[in-house]
Design an enzyme around this catalytic site. Structure first.
Site, PDB file in Angstrom:
ATOM      1  CB  ALA A 221      -0.913  -0.009   1.224  1.00  0.00           C
ATOM      2  N   GLY A 223       0.565   1.165  -3.330  1.00  0.00           N
ATOM      3  CA  GLY A 223       0.670   0.407  -4.566  1.00  0.00           C
ATOM      4  C   GLY A 223       1.681   0.892  -5.572  1.00  0.00           C
ATOM      5  N   GLY A 224       2.629   1.749  -5.175  1.00  0.00           N
ATOM      6  CA  GLY A 224       3.605   2.276  -6.129  1.00  0.00           C
ATOM      7  C   GLY A 224       4.439   1.191  -6.785  1.00  0.00           C
ATOM      8  CG  ASP A 240       0.208  -2.873   3.134  1.00  0.00           C
ATOM      9  OD1 ASP A 240      -0.488  -2.582   4.133  1.00  0.00           O
ATOM     10  OD2 ASP A 240       1.291  -2.328   2.887  1.00  0.00           O
ATOM     11  CG  ASP A 260       2.914  -8.969   9.172  1.00  0.00           C
ATOM     12  OD1 ASP A 260       3.694  -8.345   8.413  1.00  0.00           O
ATOM     13  OD2 ASP A 260       3.151  -9.137  10.375  1.00  0.00           O
ATOM     14  CG  ASP A 276       9.836   0.803  -0.079  1.00  0.00           C
ATOM     15  OD1 ASP A 276      10.911   0.872   0.546  1.00  0.00           O
ATOM     16  OD2 ASP A 276       9.218   1.813  -0.476  1.00  0.00           O
ATOM     17  CE  LYS A 305      12.001   1.654   3.866  1.00  0.00           C
ATOM     18  NZ  LYS A 305      11.739   2.398   2.627  1.00  0.00           N
TER      19      LYS A 305
END
Length: 352
Positions: A221, A223-224, A240, A260, A276, A305
């Site tokens: 989410a 959705g990119g 998601d 999840d 991501d 990250k």
């Protein structure tokens, strides 16, 4: 002039690139030292032989470098009324004339460097005919030959450098020029587009990005990344608990599972998995290793990250843990992309 590598990076990540270059060079038996100031957008690495350093540090293995150049000359105190003569004199001092294939006039991608863009562009336009007349530049651009880079660090300070097209990024400053598509659900789509453009070669993109491949997007989410995979013709399972853009669901190529991403697993092996998710990098690396250990996917792109401190150390630890935990021999390529922020992007696939 001290022999050196000159590498572009994201402004603010100069210490990370300096640490990476220092460690990698020492392990390759090419010790040296880095000169880096935070916020400048570049790092210089000095050793006994820049050519030997360059061979020991292939560009595709560097994580925090956007571009790798071989410094030829460091020209300071230039007279703004005539910068061309010192550039030609510096080139002539290198030895016999061997023409470069292209000229790139550049500036740091930093707050202090961006105002130099107009000067770099206009000087490049003025310098090209002078270089061609002197024999230092081919009559027509030849992208197969080494490039000449004229780097403006200020109006009075130019670095001359060269790059090997086979061992460097194919874009000025190492930045591919991508535009946000109005149909993309989020700007994060640019990260995956850049990853596929940067971390895969032309042949791999042709072989590995095909219609009707099966893919999963973990933490999808809004959705990119799902949108990018769908644009490559893939059938995507978007995992998601959050909502996706309705246009993705209407495409008929996306199955949205409210689950999840850290616990979901596919029923059969997929062609691609992308991820991501915002989570601790070591936890992400461990989960990505599970996907390869269990043979749930053939190829993957995921983001790590990074923390605010010791980011090169954390990068190395995560990549080593990922490879070790996969129990597979993998091809792994990692890079801090232009569209990344406090993160790096990783591509992985089994060797052979």
């Amino acid at each position: 002039m001290t022999d050196a590598l000159f590498c572009w990076c994201r402004a603010g990540f100069e210490p990370e690139l300096a640490a990476e270059l220092t460690e990698r060079a020492a392990l390759a038996g090419q010790p040296g030292y880095a000169r880096a100031d935070r916020g400048t957008g570049y790092v210089e690495f000095i050793g006994d032989s820049a050519a030997a350093l360059s061979r020991a540090l292939p560009f595709e293995q560097l994580v925090f470098a956007r571009q790798k150049l071989l410094r030829l000359a460091d020209l300071r105190g230039l007279n703004p009324t005539d910068r061309i003569t010192p550039v030609l004199d510096a080139l002539n001092a290198l030895g016999p004339v061997v023409p470069f294939g292209e000229l790139w006039a550049e500036h740091p991608d930093s707050d202090t460097g961006k105002p130099l863009a107009g000067l770099a562009r206009s000087f490049g336009n003025a310098l090209r005919p002078a270089l061609r007349k002197a024999g230092w530049l081919t009559a027509q651009d030849d992208p197969r030959r080494p490039r000449l880079h004229v780097v403006f660090l200020s109006g009075h300070h130019i670095v001359l450098a060269s790059s090997d097209p086979a061992d460097s990024a194919p874009w000025p400053l190492g930045i591919p020029r991508l535009r946000v598509n109005a149909d993309a659900p989020s700007r994060s789509a640019l990260k995956l587009e850049e990853a596929l453009l940067t971390l895969l070669d032309d042949d791999e993109r042709a072989r590995l990005l095909r219609d009707n491949m099966q893919a999963a997007d973990l933490g999808a989410a809004p959705g990119g990344w799902t949108w990018v995979l769908m644009r490559h013709g893939m059938m995507v399972t978007a995992v998601d608990n959050g909502p996706l853009k309705q246009a993705l669901l209407d495409s008929g190529r996306v199955d949205h599972l409210r689950a999840d991403g850290f616990t979901w697993q596919p029923r059969r092996r997929l062609d691609w998995m992308v991820c991501d998710m915002v989570e601790q990098p070591r936890r992400v690396a461990e989960r990505m290793a599970t996907w390869f250990r269990e043979d749930w996917c053939r190829h993957a792109v995921f983001n790590l990250k990074l923390p605010m401190k010791k980011r090169w150390e954390e990068t190395r630890i995560c990549l080593e843990a990922f490879e070790h935990g996969s129990h597979r021999k993998l091809t792994i390529r990692a890079r801090q992309l232009f569209h990344d922020r406090e993160e790096i992007t990783v591509f992985a696939m089994p060797k052979g």
